[in-house]
Motif scaffolding. Structure first.
Motif, PDB file in Angstrom:
ATOM      1  N   MET A 230       7.460   3.288  -5.024  1.00 28.96           N
ATOM      2  CA  MET A 230       6.694   2.139  -4.545  1.00 28.96           C
ATOM      3  C   MET A 230       7.507   0.859  -4.699  1.00 28.96           C
ATOM      4  O   MET A 230       8.090   0.586  -5.742  1.00 28.96           O
ATOM      5  N   CYS A 231       7.555   0.075  -3.638  1.00 31.04           N
ATOM      6  CA  CYS A 231       8.352  -1.155  -3.608  1.00 31.04           C
ATOM      7  C   CYS A 231       7.429  -2.373  -3.568  1.00 31.04           C
ATOM      8  O   CYS A 231       6.419  -2.379  -2.863  1.00 31.04           O
ATOM      9  N   TYR A 232       7.805  -3.407  -4.325  1.00 32.38           N
ATOM     10  CA  TYR A 232       7.028  -4.652  -4.392  1.00 32.38           C
ATOM     11  C   TYR A 232       7.822  -5.831  -3.839  1.00 32.38           C
ATOM     12  O   TYR A 232       7.620  -6.969  -4.234  1.00 32.38           O
ATOM     13  N   CYS A 233       8.720  -5.577  -2.884  1.00 29.34           N
ATOM     14  CA  CYS A 233       9.500  -6.669  -2.300  1.00 29.34           C
ATOM     15  C   CYS A 233       8.591  -7.583  -1.474  1.00 29.34           C
ATOM     16  O   CYS A 233       7.433  -7.260  -1.197  1.00 29.34           O
ATOM     17  N   GLU A 234       9.135  -8.688  -1.039  1.00 22.05           N
ATOM     18  CA  GLU A 234       8.321  -9.667  -0.310  1.00 22.05           C
ATOM     19  C   GLU A 234       7.783  -9.107   1.000  1.00 22.05           C
ATOM     20  O   GLU A 234       6.654  -9.423   1.404  1.00 22.05           O
ATOM     21  N   HIS A 235       8.550  -8.244   1.659  1.00 22.86           N
ATOM     22  CA  HIS A 235       8.086  -7.679   2.938  1.00 22.86           C
ATOM     23  C   HIS A 235       6.923  -6.712   2.705  1.00 22.86           C
ATOM     24  O   HIS A 235       5.945  -6.720   3.468  1.00 22.86           O
ATOM     25  N   CYS A 236       7.037  -5.863   1.682  1.00 23.21           N
ATOM     26  CA  CYS A 236       5.932  -4.944   1.384  1.00 23.21           C
ATOM     27  C   CYS A 236       4.678  -5.713   1.002  1.00 23.21           C
ATOM     28  O   CYS A 236       3.565  -5.364   1.429  1.00 23.21           O
ATOM     29  N   GLN A 237       4.832  -6.767   0.208  1.00 25.01           N
ATOM     30  CA  GLN A 237       3.663  -7.554  -0.181  1.00 25.01           C
ATOM     31  C   GLN A 237       3.004  -8.194   1.045  1.00 25.01           C
ATOM     32  O   GLN A 237       1.771  -8.129   1.203  1.00 25.01           O
ATOM     33  N   GLN A 238       3.794  -8.802   1.906  1.00 28.72           N
ATOM     34  CA  GLN A 238       3.238  -9.486   3.077  1.00 28.72           C
ATOM     35  C   GLN A 238       2.628  -8.488   4.071  1.00 28.72           C
ATOM     36  O   GLN A 238       1.526  -8.715   4.585  1.00 28.72           O
ATOM     37  N   ASN A 239       3.322  -7.405   4.333  1.00 28.66           N
ATOM     38  CA  ASN A 239       2.831  -6.439   5.322  1.00 28.66           C
ATOM     39  C   ASN A 239       1.585  -5.715   4.834  1.00 28.66           C
ATOM     40  O   ASN A 239       0.665  -5.439   5.626  1.00 28.66           O
ATOM     41  N   PHE A 240       1.534  -5.396   3.545  1.00 31.33           N
ATOM     42  CA  PHE A 240       0.342  -4.735   3.026  1.00 31.33           C
ATOM     43  C   PHE A 240      -0.843  -5.695   3.010  1.00 31.33           C
ATOM     44  O   PHE A 240      -1.984  -5.308   3.309  1.00 31.33           O
ATOM     45  N   GLN A 241      -0.597  -6.955   2.682  1.00 35.12           N
ATOM     46  CA  GLN A 241      -1.667  -7.959   2.714  1.00 35.12           C
ATOM     47  C   GLN A 241      -2.228  -8.105   4.123  1.00 35.12           C
ATOM     48  O   GLN A 241      -3.459  -8.171   4.315  1.00 35.12           O
ATOM     49  N   ALA A 242      -1.357  -8.106   5.129  1.00 35.92           N
ATOM     50  CA  ALA A 242      -1.817  -8.217   6.518  1.00 35.92           C
ATOM     51  C   ALA A 242      -2.609  -6.980   6.938  1.00 35.92           C
ATOM     52  O   ALA A 242      -3.554  -7.073   7.726  1.00 35.92           O
ATOM     53  N   PHE A 243      -2.237  -5.811   6.419  1.00 36.70           N
ATOM     54  CA  PHE A 243      -2.909  -4.562   6.774  1.00 36.70           C
ATOM     55  C   PHE A 243      -4.279  -4.439   6.118  1.00 36.70           C
ATOM     56  O   PHE A 243      -5.260  -4.041   6.759  1.00 36.70           O
TER      57      PHE A 243
ATOM     58  N   GLY B  80      -5.675  -6.841   3.541  1.00 39.12           N
ATOM     59  CA  GLY B  80      -6.308  -7.991   2.906  1.00 39.12           C
ATOM     60  C   GLY B  80      -6.248  -7.933   1.395  1.00 39.12           C
ATOM     61  O   GLY B  80      -6.926  -8.707   0.708  1.00 39.12           O
ATOM     62  N   MET B  81      -5.437  -7.033   0.842  1.00 41.44           N
ATOM     63  CA  MET B  81      -5.353  -6.833  -0.607  1.00 41.44           C
ATOM     64  C   MET B  81      -3.919  -7.017  -1.086  1.00 41.44           C
ATOM     65  O   MET B  81      -2.976  -6.967  -0.301  1.00 41.44           O
ATOM     66  N   ALA B  82      -3.798  -7.186  -2.408  1.00 38.43           N
ATOM     67  CA  ALA B  82      -2.483  -7.170  -3.031  1.00 38.43           C
ATOM     68  C   ALA B  82      -2.070  -5.722  -3.281  1.00 38.43           C
ATOM     69  O   ALA B  82      -2.914  -4.833  -3.386  1.00 38.43           O
ATOM     70  N   LEU B  83      -0.768  -5.504  -3.361  1.00 37.65           N
ATOM     71  CA  LEU B  83      -0.273  -4.151  -3.644  1.00 37.65           C
ATOM     72  C   LEU B  83      -0.862  -3.634  -4.949  1.00 37.65           C
ATOM     73  O   LEU B  83      -0.947  -4.371  -5.940  1.00 37.65           O
ATOM     74  N   PRO B  84      -1.281  -2.378  -4.974  1.00 35.64           N
ATOM     75  CA  PRO B  84      -1.912  -1.841  -6.182  1.00 35.64           C
ATOM     76  C   PRO B  84      -0.922  -1.683  -7.331  1.00 35.64           C
ATOM     77  O   PRO B  84       0.266  -1.484  -7.118  1.00 35.64           O
ATOM     78  N   ARG B  85      -1.444  -1.742  -8.536  1.00 35.89           N
ATOM     79  CA  ARG B  85      -0.638  -1.516  -9.743  1.00 35.89           C
ATOM     80  C   ARG B  85      -1.039  -0.224 -10.432  1.00 35.89           C
ATOM     81  O   ARG B  85      -0.731  -0.018 -11.598  1.00 35.89           O
ATOM     82  N   THR B  86      -1.734   0.624  -9.708  1.00 36.72           N
ATOM     83  CA  THR B  86      -2.198   1.891 -10.238  1.00 36.72           C
ATOM     84  C   THR B  86      -1.957   2.999  -9.222  1.00 36.72           C
ATOM     85  O   THR B  86      -1.889   2.726  -8.014  1.00 36.72           O
ATOM     86  N   HIS B  87      -1.839   4.241  -9.706  1.00 40.00           N
ATOM     87  CA  HIS B  87      -1.741   5.409  -8.832  1.00 40.00           C
ATOM     88  C   HIS B  87      -3.081   6.099  -8.666  1.00 40.00           C
ATOM     89  O   HIS B  87      -3.156   7.149  -8.033  1.00 40.00           O
ATOM     90  N   ASN B  88      -4.133   5.539  -9.242  1.00 39.24           N
ATOM     91  CA  ASN B  88      -5.455   6.146  -9.162  1.00 39.24           C
ATOM     92  C   ASN B  88      -5.939   6.143  -7.706  1.00 39.24           C
ATOM     93  O   ASN B  88      -6.176   5.078  -7.137  1.00 39.24           O
ATOM     94  N   PRO B  89      -6.107   7.321  -7.091  1.00 43.52           N
ATOM     95  CA  PRO B  89      -6.490   7.349  -5.671  1.00 43.52           C
ATOM     96  C   PRO B  89      -7.910   6.847  -5.409  1.00 43.52           C
ATOM     97  O   PRO B  89      -8.269   6.634  -4.259  1.00 43.52           O
TER      98      PRO B  89
END
Length: 460
Positions: free
Chosen positions: A174-187, A189-198
Motif C-alpha cells: 500500500m502506497c501513501y504518496c500524494e497521487h494515491c492520496q488525491q486519487n483515492f480521495q476523488a474516488f 471521498g475518504m482518506a487512505l485507510p490505516r487498517t487492513h480490516n475489510p
C-alpha cells in the motif's frame, strides 16, 4: 481429459495458442557482452522452444533506450543485448515476448520525480529492501501510467514483439504518496485507510479503487501496445486462486493468454500445488492457453537464483503443471550458467513434451466435481487471516480429493451460472462464507436441477 475439437487452430486469435514450450533468460545487469548467446540458442533448439521471454527494460534497460530516466545497464555501451537475441530467436521461428520490470528505479528518478516513489504509512519514501541503490515505485501513479507507458511504446515500436510481460507491475504494498492520496480521495471521498480490516468502510473502498486503477493501467498498456502492433498484447503477471488480489473473472476476460508465475515449492507446500494453479487459471480463462513458469533453483524464503534444485523436484513440479494444462516455461536469472546441473533434466522434460505434444493440446476436462474458490470470501471475510480461514479449508479438500482419486476442477464463485457449472454433478464449497443472494440462487438452481452440494463450516 478428452480431445476438444473446438480448440483446434487458434480460437483466441493471434499467436497465443501456438507456443507449447517456453523459455526465459532474465539478463542480469552485467550480462551485456559477458555471456554467450549462441550457447542459449543451441539449447533452445535442442528443447524445441516455441516462445521466449527476454528482459528488455524498466528497472534496467538492455537496449539503447531514448526514454528519459530509463536507466541503461552500465555494461550495455553501444550494444543492443535485447534486440540482438530477439532477432536470433525470431530467425529460429520463436515468438518473442519482452519482459519489463516496473517496481523500482534509480536515484536520478528519485531526484527528478520524487512523487513517483512509493511512500509508507509513516510518510517516508521506501528504498528497495534488497538493493539500496534502488527505490520502490508507486504502481498507481505517474511512474506506471506515464513513464512505463513510454517504455512499452518504445519497445513495441523498435522491436514489434509478440507482447510485453511485466514483473511486479501491481506494486510492493500500500502506497501513501500524494497521487494515491488525491486519487483515492476523488474516488471515495475518504482518506487512505490505516487498517487492513475489510469491514472498515475506507478499506473496502480502497480494495475496489486499487483493482479499478490496476485494470485501468492494464487496459492503457494494452491499448498503446496494440496501437503500434495489433498482433501484440499486454500480458500482466497476475492471477491465481482465492488469495489473488485482482478479480480473476476480469483477468480471464482481459488476458489472451496468461502465465502462472509459481516457480517452485517452499516450506510445506504440497507437490500438487503447481497443478492447482493450472485449475484455478482454467476456471476463468476457459480454453485459452495457460503457461506455467518454473524455476530451476531453490524457492525457499531466501532464494539464491544460482542454486540448482534436485532433478526429481523439478520433474515433479513441472509434470503436475503439465497434467493440468500448463505449458512449461523455465526461467533462468543471469545468462551466465554457474551450475549447469539443471540443464539435462529440463532438456529431458522438454523433449518428452515435444514428442507427446499431440496429446497435450485441445483437451477438455471430464471431471464432474467442482471445488469452488472465492476471492470475495478471502478479501471481505478472511482479510489478514485469509490463508488460514479461506485457503486452508480449500487445500484440505484438494488433498482429500487427490487421495480419493476423484477427478475435479476448480470453479470461480463469480462463474456459478448454468453455462459454467453445467458439466458438474457436485460442487464443494469449503468455508465459502461470503456469498451474495444471486450466488445462492444460482446454487439453489444447480441443486434443483439435480446437482449435489457439499458446504462446510461458515459457508454462506
Amino acid at each position: 481429459m478428452e480431445q476438444d475439437a473446438s480448440r483446434q487452430g487458434q480460437p483466441n486469435g493471434g499467436w497465443y495458442d501456438r507456443p507449447m514450450r517456453w523459455a526465459q533468460i532474465a539478463f542480469a545487469e552485467d550480462d551485456p557482452g559477458n555471456y554467450d548467446p549462441q550457447f542459449w540458442l543451441d539449447y533452445f533448439k535442442r528443447l524445441r522452444i516455441d516462445a521466449v521471454t527476454l528482459n528488455a527494460g524498466g528497472a534496467v534497460a538492455f537496449y539503447p533506450t531514448q526514454v528519459p530516466f530509463h536507466y541503461r545497464s552500465k555494461w550495455l555501451r553501444d550494444m543492443d543485448t535485447f534486440g540482438d537475441l530477439q532477432r536470433s530467436c525470431r530467425a529460429l521461428g520463436m515468438v518473442v515476448v519482452a519482459r519489463t520490470d516496473a517496481h523500482a528505479c534509480h536515484q536520478d528518478v528519485y531526484d527528478a520525480h520524487p512523487d513517483w516513489i512509493m511512500v509508507g504509512a509513516n510518510g517516508d519514501k521506501i528504498r528497495h529492501p534488497s538493493d539500496k541503490d534502488f527505490w520502490l515505485t508507486c504502481a498507481l501513479g505517474p511512474y506506471n501510467f506515464d513513464f512505463m507507458t513510454a517504455v512499452h511504446e518504445e519497445i513495441m515500436t523498435k522491436y514489434m514483439t509478440g507482447g510485453i510481460f511485466t514483473n511486479r507491475w501491481a506494486g510492493s504494498g500500500m502506497c501513501y504518496c500524494e497521487h494515491c492520496q488525491q486519487n483515492f480521495q476523488a474516488f471515495s471521498g475518504m482518506a487512505l485507510p490505516r487498517t487492513h480490516n475489510p469491514q472498515d468502510p475506507a478499506r473496502r473502498q480502497y480494495i475496489l479503487w486499487r483493482q479499478q486503477r490496476l485494470f485501468e493501467l492494464w487496459r492503457l498498456w494494452n491499448e498503446r501496445i496494440q496501437r503500434i502492433n495489433p498482433n501484440a498484447s499486454y500480458i500482466a503477471n497476475a492471477g491465481g486462486g482465492a488469495l489473488s488480489e485482482l478479480d480473476m473473472k476480469t483477468v480471464g476476460d482481459l488476458a489472451p493468454t496468461l502465465f502462472a508465475d509459481r516457480q517452485g515449492r517452499s516450506g510445506l507446500m504440497p507437490s500438487w500445488a503447481n497443478g492447482k494453479n493450472g485449475k484455478e487459471y482454467r476456471a476463468t480463462l476457459g480454453r485459452k492457453a495457460i503457461v506455467g513458469i518454473f524455476s530451476v533453483g531453490l524457492e525457499e524464503k531466501y532464494r539464491w537464483k544460482d542454486s540448482v534444485q534436485s532433478d526429481d523436484e523439478i520433474r515433479m513440479w513441472v509434470a503436475d503443471g503439465i497434467a493440468h494444462d500448463l505449458r512449461p516455461w523455465f526461467t533462468k536469472f543471469d545468462c551466465k550458467v554457474i551450475d549447469p546441473r539443471w540443464m539435462p533434466v529440463v532438456e529431458d522434460i522438454y523433449k518428452w513434451h515435444a514428442a507427446n505434444e499431440t496429446y497435450l493440446r485441445n483437451e477438455q476436462p471430464l471431471a464432474r466435481v467442482g471445488l469452488v474458490y472465492s476471492q470475495q470470501t478471502a478479501t471481505y471475510y478472511g482479510g489478514d487471516e485469509a490463508r488460514a480461514k479461506v485457503e486452508d479449508p480449500s487445500l484440505g479438500f484438494y488433498q482429500a480429493l487427490v487421495e480419493a482419486r476423484i477427478p475435479f476442477e476448480m470453479v470461480h464463485d463469480h462463474l456459478l451460472d448454468p453455462e459454467h457449472i453445467r458439466p458438474f454433478r457436485t460442487l464443494i464449497l469449503p468455508n465459502i462464507a461470503a456469498l451474495s443472494a444471486e450466488q445462492c440462487k444460482q446454487l439453489e438452481t444447480f441443486v434443483r436441477d439435480g446437482g449435489g452440494l457439499i458446504a462446510t463450516y461458515e459457508t454462506s
